[in-house]
Design an enzyme around this catalytic site. Structure first.
Site, mmCIF file in Angstrom:
data_model
loop_
_atom_site.group_PDB
_atom_site.id
_atom_site.type_symbol
_atom_site.label_atom_id
_atom_site.label_comp_id
_atom_site.label_asym_id
_atom_site.label_seq_id
_atom_site.Cartn_x
_atom_site.Cartn_y
_atom_site.Cartn_z
ATOM 1 N N ILE A 159 -4.708 -4.713 3.715
ATOM 2 C CA ILE A 159 -5.329 -3.847 2.702
ATOM 3 C C ILE A 159 -4.676 -4.079 1.341
ATOM 4 O O ILE A 159 -5.348 -4.168 0.306
ATOM 5 C CB ILE A 159 -5.263 -2.365 3.129
ATOM 6 N N PRO A 182 8.158 -13.221 1.967
ATOM 7 C CA PRO A 182 7.305 -13.640 0.849
ATOM 8 C C PRO A 182 6.042 -14.313 1.380
ATOM 9 O O PRO A 182 6.077 -14.932 2.433
ATOM 10 C CB PRO A 182 8.169 -14.671 0.104
ATOM 11 N N HIS A 288 -9.079 11.780 2.622
ATOM 12 C CA HIS A 288 -8.812 10.682 3.565
ATOM 13 C C HIS A 288 -10.113 9.948 3.939
ATOM 14 O O HIS A 288 -10.505 9.902 5.110
ATOM 15 C CB HIS A 288 -8.104 11.211 4.824
#
Ligand code: DGY
Length: 323
Positions: A159, A182, A288
């Protein structure tokens, strides 16, 4: 042959219920509100599978009440902080979730909140509705620009990456992020930089939270973390309310420590009407709804049903969760 009994804690989209009805004996909690603890414990007795929602706490009490036939818990969510996964593993109960299919919907809500807070839309809408809109205001409702500012993604998973893609592509934001490792492909694609959390907080104009709720991320954004953020910055949370220490956020928003916050999640949910957050013009709160689109919810229902069906057959879940 009798179909195996399963408990479904709420009416999920029909596509999922239909899949389940074909192969199971469905005990469906019909109410619009979550089952009470008593209803849940009573309803699951003797079930081989449970389809739970993020509002249902699934722990050893639940496993005991279900009994030894319980094989699978399928969560209608990507987050699984409501489930004691280690305990499920110990008992040999499979746990599944619904990843990927709500990524875009949730990223859209994060970006919407970011724009709405940056441009003071809550205050503007309130003023229109409350009759305070008297004229075109050369110095009124002044918000923030996005272009070329810095976006901090806390938790560069699916996301987080979808949010970064939207804001990099749309407004050329510079991107810094935290992640366990990373992500070199993002560094080269977007010039993104992997940094530690304090640096991210101190340098970002917009901070968007995308970490799962775990003991390590509980109150990750506390008073100290908030004090590192720029007073002109915006905090967005579409992850879980408990990632932010809410009292500290109220203080920061009241005292000018932040420009604003946009929350799709909070503690508790729903937020009581006397919460100080609701009094603040610079805090926009949604109920939500990150995954609340037709496509995302239908796909979540299918994934949750297929996880549950695989689990009761004793097969590997399509979308398993492990501790
Ligand atoms: C999830 O799936 O974890 C989301 O919070 C529901 O929208």
């Amino acid at each position: 042959m009798t179909k195996p009994p399963i408990y479904v804690a709420r009416k999920i989209p029909e596509v999922g219920l239909e899949l389940l009805r074909q192969q199971t004996q469905l005990r469906l909690h019909e109410g619009n509100m979550p089952p009470t603890r008593e209803e849940l414990l009573r309803g699951i007795a003797g079930c081989v599978g449970i389809l739970s929602l993020l509002s249902d706490r699934i722990d050893s009490e639940v496993f005991d009440a279900a009994g030894s036939d319980l094989k699978v818990v399928s969560n209608f969510a990507v987050g699984t902080n409501n489930i004691d996964i280690a305990e499920a593993e110990r008992r040999g109960i499979a746990v599944g979730n619904t990843p990927d299919v709500l990524t875009d919907a949730t990223a859209d809500i994060a970006v919407s909140l970011l724009l709405a807070v940056a441009r003071r839309m809550k205050q503007g809408a309130r003023d229109v509705e409350g009759g305070q809109w008297k004229t075109w205001e050369p110095r009124g409702w002044i918000g923030l620009d996005l272009a070329e500012k810095t976006l901090g993604i806390v938790g560069m998973g699916r996301i987080g990456e979808a949010v970064a893609r939207r804001l990099w592509g749309g407004w050329q934001l510079k991107i810094v992020y935290t992640a366990r490792q990373p992500k070199l492909e993002l560094d080269s694609r977007w010039g993104a930089r992997h940094v530690e959390l304090p640096e991210l907080l101190a340098t970002s104009d917009f901070v968007s939270l995308h970490v799962p709720l775990t003991p390590a991320t509980h109150h990750l954004i506390d008073a100290r973390a908030l004090s590192l953020m720029k007073p002109t910055s915006v905090l967005i949370n579409t992850a879980r309310g408990e990632v932010v220490e809410q009292d500290a956020l109220v203080e920061a928003l009241r005292g000018g420590g932040l420009f604003g916050a946009g929350l799709d999640v909070c503690t508790p949910e729903p937020l009581p009407l006397d919460s100080p957050l609701l009094q603040l013009d610079n805090c926009l709160i949604l109920p939500h709804i990150g995954s609340a689109t037709v496509d995302a919810r239908n796909a979540m229902a299918e994934r949750a049903a297929n996880n549950l069906l695989a689990g009761i057959r004793g097969e590997p879940l399509p979308f398993p969760v492990r501790s």
